[in-house]
Design an enzyme around this catalytic site. Structure first.
Site, PDB file in Angstrom:
ATOM      1  N   GLU A  96      -1.654  -8.585   4.977  1.00  0.00           N
ATOM      2  CA  GLU A  96      -1.413  -8.665   6.480  1.00  0.00           C
ATOM      3  C   GLU A  96      -2.762  -8.418   7.214  1.00  0.00           C
ATOM      4  OE1 GLU A  96      -0.676  -6.008   4.854  1.00  0.00           O
ATOM      5  OE2 GLU A  96      -1.008  -4.285   5.944  1.00  0.00           O
ATOM      6  N   CYS A 103       0.863  -1.298  -0.003  1.00  0.00           N
ATOM      7  CA  CYS A 103       0.009   0.100  -0.033  1.00  0.00           C
ATOM      8  C   CYS A 103       0.887   1.221  -0.019  1.00  0.00           C
ATOM      9  CB  CYS A 103      -0.943  -0.133   1.056  1.00  0.00           C
ATOM     10  SG  CYS A 103      -2.148   1.214   1.049  1.00  0.00           S
ATOM     11  N   HIS A 124      -3.712  -5.355   0.949  1.00  0.00           N
ATOM     12  CA  HIS A 124      -3.211  -5.711   2.685  1.00  0.00           C
ATOM     13  C   HIS A 124      -3.268  -7.103   2.893  1.00  0.00           C
ATOM     14  CE1 HIS A 124      -2.521  -1.276   3.829  1.00  0.00           C
ATOM     15  NE2 HIS A 124      -3.464  -1.136   3.078  1.00  0.00           N
TER      16      HIS A 124
END
Lengths: 229, 83
Positions: free
Chosen positions: A205, A86, A203
């Site tokens: 994560e 990002c 993302h």
């Protein structure tokens, strides 16, 4: 393998990234302060999401000149692994470790929702082990994610299989309708020519823990552990 | 000597500027239908020390190329004058 997550002023996914690497993937990971000059022996450097320097001037533009970026750039030039997620993707583009730029989303909106991704090549560490036919569900959260580059560079990215991910629908069809932000050819993630620098807008994560109800992101993140094999 | 630089940074013409597009719509809603194109960029003024105008211009050009503008998506122009 030792992971380092760089913390810039305004990073806000640094803890999520550390958590995913440490708890979900069981790896050794440390935070690296942007003013430091030492990667402390990290093999894999991650630039996390956020709004470093408040996105002032252009997202990623000022972070690119943070002191630790000299070391990150040298690490990448030596063949060391670097991944930008990002805002991190915006920073590696501004640092010219990856070609192109992330423009304002075509509809001017900040988009925060789950999208689907399709891996595009088995010629990169990050995607080689992924199911090339499956749509992976991962969240995006950005206002500037419209990947853009000139026609020559785009051709090179395609010819050299440097496109890692494209936005697709839940069935895995890469279409204009499945493009959330107007990205060139639905590009969501790329790598450099020497295939050691990665950048992606989604993302992983944020989708790496059972408690979050989605672990597709973990499937993507754990690909980097294949470097050990 | 102190100089002032007025710098304009604009999105490249071939790149869609969604901000400009939205503002054009706003202007039409305001009743100014004659507006056919709006593009939005940045204006930056800065003060700097240099021995002469040539040096000042070269410093400003470097600043634009390395940080203030991203040449993949933006074009820049500037004027330098004595403060």
């Amino acid at each position: 393998m030792k992971f380092g997550v760089v913390v810039f002023p305004g990073s806000n996914c640094d803890d999520d990234t550390v958590f995913a690497l440490q708890h979900n993937l069981g790896q050794e990971v440390i935070k690296l302060w942007h003013k430091d000059h030492d990667l402390q022996g990290c093999d894999f450097v991650i630039l996390p999401g956020g709004f470093s320097y408040g996105d002032y001037l252009r997202s990623g533009a000022i972070s690119r000149f943070s002191p630790i970026m000299n070391e990150v750039i040298q690490h990448a030039k030596r063949g060391g692994y670097v991944m930008g997620i990002c805002n991190g993707f915006q920073i590696v583009c501004e640092a010219h470790l990856l070609p192109g730029v992330l423009l304002r989303n075509i509809e001017q909106k900040f988009i925060c929702r789950n999208i689907h991704l399709k891996a595009q090549t088995n010629q990169s560490l990050l995607t080689a082990g992924l199911d090339q036919e499956r749509a992976y569900r991962v969240p995006i959260a950005h206002a500037e994610g419209r990947y853009f580059t000139d026609a020559d560079t785009l051709k090179k990215l395609n010819d050299q299989e440097q496109v890692l991910f494209r936005y697709c629908d839940a069935q895995g069809n890469v279409s204009e309708a499945a493009n959330p932000n107007g990205s060139l050819e639905n590009i969501a993630g790329i790598c450099n020519e020497s295939r050691n620098v990665f950048g992606l807008m989604p993302h992983p994560e944020r989708a790496a823990d059972e408690a979050l109800g989605n672990t597709d992101g973990k499937l993507i993140l754990e690909q980097v552990l294949n470097v050990l094999v | 000597m102190e100089f002032v630089a007025d710098i304009n940074i604009m999105p490249m013409k071939e790149i869609l500027d969604p901000q400009g597009k939205a503002v054009k719509l706003g202007l039409h809603n305001l009743g100014i239908d004659q507006v056919s194109d709006v593009r939005i960029g940045k204006h930056i003024t800065l003060r700097l020390e240099a021995t002469d105008a040539v040096e000042a211009e070269s410093k400003v050009k470097t600043a634009c190329e390395k940080l203030l503008a991203n040449l993949i998506m933006e074009e820049f122009s500037f004027e330098v004058r004595i403060a």
